[in-house]
Design an enzyme around this catalytic site. Structure first.
Site, short mmCIF file in Angstrom:
data_model
loop_
_atom_site.label_atom_id
_atom_site.label_comp_id
_atom_site.label_asym_id
_atom_site.label_seq_id
_atom_site.Cartn_x
_atom_site.Cartn_y
_atom_site.Cartn_z
CG HIS A 30 0.96 2.55 12.66
ND1 HIS A 30 -0.27 2.09 13.03
CD2 HIS A 30 1.20 2.00 11.43
CE1 HIS A 30 -0.75 1.28 12.09
NE2 HIS A 30 0.13 1.22 11.12
CG HIS A 70 -0.48 0.03 2.52
ND1 HIS A 70 -0.14 1.21 3.14
CD2 HIS A 70 -0.23 -0.95 3.42
CE1 HIS A 70 0.28 0.94 4.38
NE2 HIS A 70 0.24 -0.35 4.57
CG ASP A 82 0.95 -3.81 4.90
OD1 ASP A 82 1.82 -3.01 5.30
OD2 ASP A 82 -0.26 -3.68 5.19
CD GLU A 101 -3.31 -1.52 5.52
OE1 GLU A 101 -3.60 -2.49 6.22
OE2 GLU A 101 -2.65 -0.56 5.97
#
Lengths: 467, 467
Positions: A423, A279, A353, A325
């Site tokens: 993240h 993604h 991913d 995504e």
């Protein structure tokens, strides 16, 4: 010159046709490790473009850049597939602190969760209720929670070997924490970052309000694991410890964006599709090198490596760089929907991913018969230390392509360091090792080569399986 | 309190005795990942003590620290084994530059190789002869080489999957480069760093003059891979490119040092020894976290994890922290020599000296029968993604313990990042991942547990082997 090139390609192609599969894999790995493009592409994506949150300028630039690079590869077709995506913006940097019962404050490292609403302009300050899970929350009930900040502090389980499993066991705090706490009248939600390590970085990620009315929604944010430990300790010493945070993130209107698609047309079975993808969007705190810049550039290099290794696919090979995504999966859903409308037959779809670390193998979502077929190929991967072949999930973006007979798979790299970066602001290019990234691209290309050559075999052939 | 503790230990021990091997391994991994000490120990070794070159103050501190920590574990015996070690010092930081034919200079990142002599006080400036190997050197001969600086520039082979193999294919340039070039009257030697990555860090490492008379010895140094590329390009453009370098390293007299040894006495076969170890010394540019602080703390934790997992060994388990692996192997040789004199029977010796990265398995130096025995245990390691069980080398320090019937082994972690750090200033604690280090300690402990329980079985039992 052109005819000389055609001749050369023809020679390479004929040559590959007569090679053993082991020889072809050797060529693929050598090509990736000595002549790969994935690392250069990722350098551009990470360091020239940067973060690529859906609807952002970075995401738009990434669409243009990857489309242009795919066009440079001389594929049979490169195009954009329009998809509307949500646009959430973080706004000014979040601020938060712990206030002791005596009024002393400790600033914490905090970030809004993706999709959260803002706090009121002056922020929220309230007493804190620490819980480990939704069951504890329910036991406490409205009387204990009303008007307070709920602090979810269940750590990732350190003794699970696959860190994804530890993530799976924790992430409901982040995704559903606000909607659950809102039921009991909480003023806001703070979540311990999904990180196995104790450090100072807050990790963002998606959250949902489900169908909660707008006036019932409460802001939610993540704090670093070190700050979660501190807050928990202070609460144990004095339950009158307060927490303050302020964030002005916002959900804007959906905007136009795109999946980026490239294709090599199959020479024998052009209507059988093999898909590789990752993604293109990322979170906004780092530059998304591991999540999922790595999967994007590896997927792009699969098509390139097939070409440089002299492989002429029998089936149509598509690279799909999915948009959105992270906070919507709109790209994955749109691709599957249009593909279904057109009646396209995706016999195999492979997603990368899970970070750009040393590849260990694959997880397969398929029938037992197809899985047995794959196990037959396992010895071919042994020289490359690829040993993990298990049934399980594939990937979020390819998931909607599932049929009864096709094979979905996810690349499974070493997962130990993944959640150190996931993240967070340190998901950056310097955390990528060139060889590890290239080994991943070669491993994906090898599996695509095998599925292209042999197709998906629906017949179980247990006798041939090397256990 | 003490009797309660004894009772608890007894319960744990009895409990372990009735557990399956799979359960015991589960306990070991859980202990390491949730209650390991390796990371804390390494933090001290790397950040409080730092580099530990043989004969240095750091090495001396490391001996005291690890001895004290082993004493804290309540082993049956902890002691120091005296060993005389060479003492080489780097002196003031090296300096070097490339001088173009037009007289322009480019400073390079350079470091003396361990064991090299100094340059004359004013340094050496000379024309450069680039070669890839000793064969090219011999073909050029004295006429082309006399008075010049020989530049060895054979890169590590990128398409080898195991980076140790790529290292093995290159390291003779570093180790023997000076003695070979001196045969043809070279003034000095520059070596491309043993590094698969293109970056700015010079990597040191040992070199030899063999029996070359002192007046024939020439200084040798490594330059970074980026600088090697630059120098090579400039030489291609103009063969009149010169190189200058200055270093004032020195070999001093041998000094007293020690191997650090701890032992748990076996309950049934105290005269059968199982050894785990790493080397306490390091190079001086970084803090030696991967090479081999990781192996040291993992080996220490093996004995501790056996205890915390409630395992009471039948055989005597020794941890040996070897001194002087890097530039002399005096510790390994001394240990083997004294062990031989005492007639100690080492049935199994395991070394960790390949970095603190995610463990993949082991390399075994043993008979086919013993290797088959080990292959029987392989399925026990599958839940921990430990899959690499191959015959091959073990480790430099345990190598001298080889007998016809015993088993030597080396832990084999993921090797992709190892040479990014090996012998360079970035071999530092921040390059260590806590979980990866702990997984290594658990993997070692598990194999020690199995060899302790079953001993070394000299009888081949091919029928039982799961291929």
């Amino acid at each position: 010159m052109k005819s000389a090139f055609v001749l050369l390609t023809l020679c390479l192609t004929l040559n590959v046709a007569s090679q053993t599969d082991a020889d072809v894999l050797k060529t693929i790995y050598k090509q990736s490790l000595t002549n790969g493009k994935s690392y250069d592409w990722l350098n551009h994506l990470s360091n020239q473009i940067g973060s690529r949150l859906s609807g952002s300028l970075g995401a738009e630039k990434a669409v243009s850049y990857t489309k242009a690079e795919l066009e440079n590869l001389g594929l049979d077709r490169v195009w954009l597939q329009p998809v509307m995506v949500p646009r959430w913006i973080r706004g000014t940097k979040e601020y938060g602190y712990i206030e002791s019962a005596l009024g002393k404050t400790n600033t914490v490292n905090i970030c809004a969760l993706g999709g959260s609403i803002a706090t009121p302009a002056l922020g929220i300050k309230a007493n804190v209720v620490e819980v480990k899970n939704f069951e504890e929350l329910a036991l406490l009930g409205k009387d204990s929670i009303q008007g307070k900040i709920v602090f979810y502090n269940r750590p990732m389980q350190a003794d699970l070997i696959l860190t994804y499993e530890a993530y799976g066991g924790c992430v409901n705090q982040r995704y559903k924490g606000a909607v659950e706490a809102a039921k009991y009248g909480a003023a806001g939600v703070i979540v311990r970052s999904m990180n196995l390590r104790l450090d100072d970085l807050p990790h963002t990620g998606s959250m949902t309000y489900d169908d909660l009315p707008v006036n019932k929604r409460i802001p939610s944010a993540a704090i670093s694991t070190n700050d979660a430990e501190l807050l928990s300790t202070m609460l144990k010493l004095n339950t009158n410890t307060k927490f303050y945070f302020k964030q002005n993130c916002k959900q804007l209107k959906d905007v136009q964006s795109y999946n980026v698609i490239g294709e090599i047309k199959g020479s024998e079975f052009p209507n059988e599709y093999i898909l590789v993808g990752g993604h293109l969007d990322s979170w906004d705190l780092g530059d998304g090198s591991h999540d999922d810049g790595a999967g994007v550039v590896q997927s792009m290099d699969v098509l390139r490596l097939l070409k440089t290794s002299g492989i002429k696919p029998k089936r149509s090979i598509r690279v799909v760089l999915f948009m959105n995504e992270e906070n919507g999966l709109r790209g994955g859903k749109k691709y599957a929907q249009e593909s279904k409308q057109k009646g396209e037959n995706h016999i195999f779809a492979l997603e990368s991913d899970s970070g750009g670390f040393t590849p260990r193998g694959f997880s397969f979502d398929c029938t037992d018969a197809s899985f047995n077929q794959v196990l037959n190929w396992q010895p071919l991967f042994k020289p490359y230390l690829i040993h993990y072949f298990e049934k399980g999930g594939s990937g979020a973006d390819v998931g909607p392509l599932k049929t009864e007979s096709n094979v979905l798979a996810g690349l499974r790299p070493d997962s130990q360091r993944y959640f150190d970066h996931h993240h967070a602001s340190n998901d950056t290019f310097d955390a990528i090792n060139k060889r590890e990234l290239e080994l991943g691209a070669a491993t994906m290309t090898s599996l695509v080569y095998l599925f292209d050559k042999y197709g998906v075999n629906p017949i179980s052939n247990l006798d041939n399986i090397k256990k």
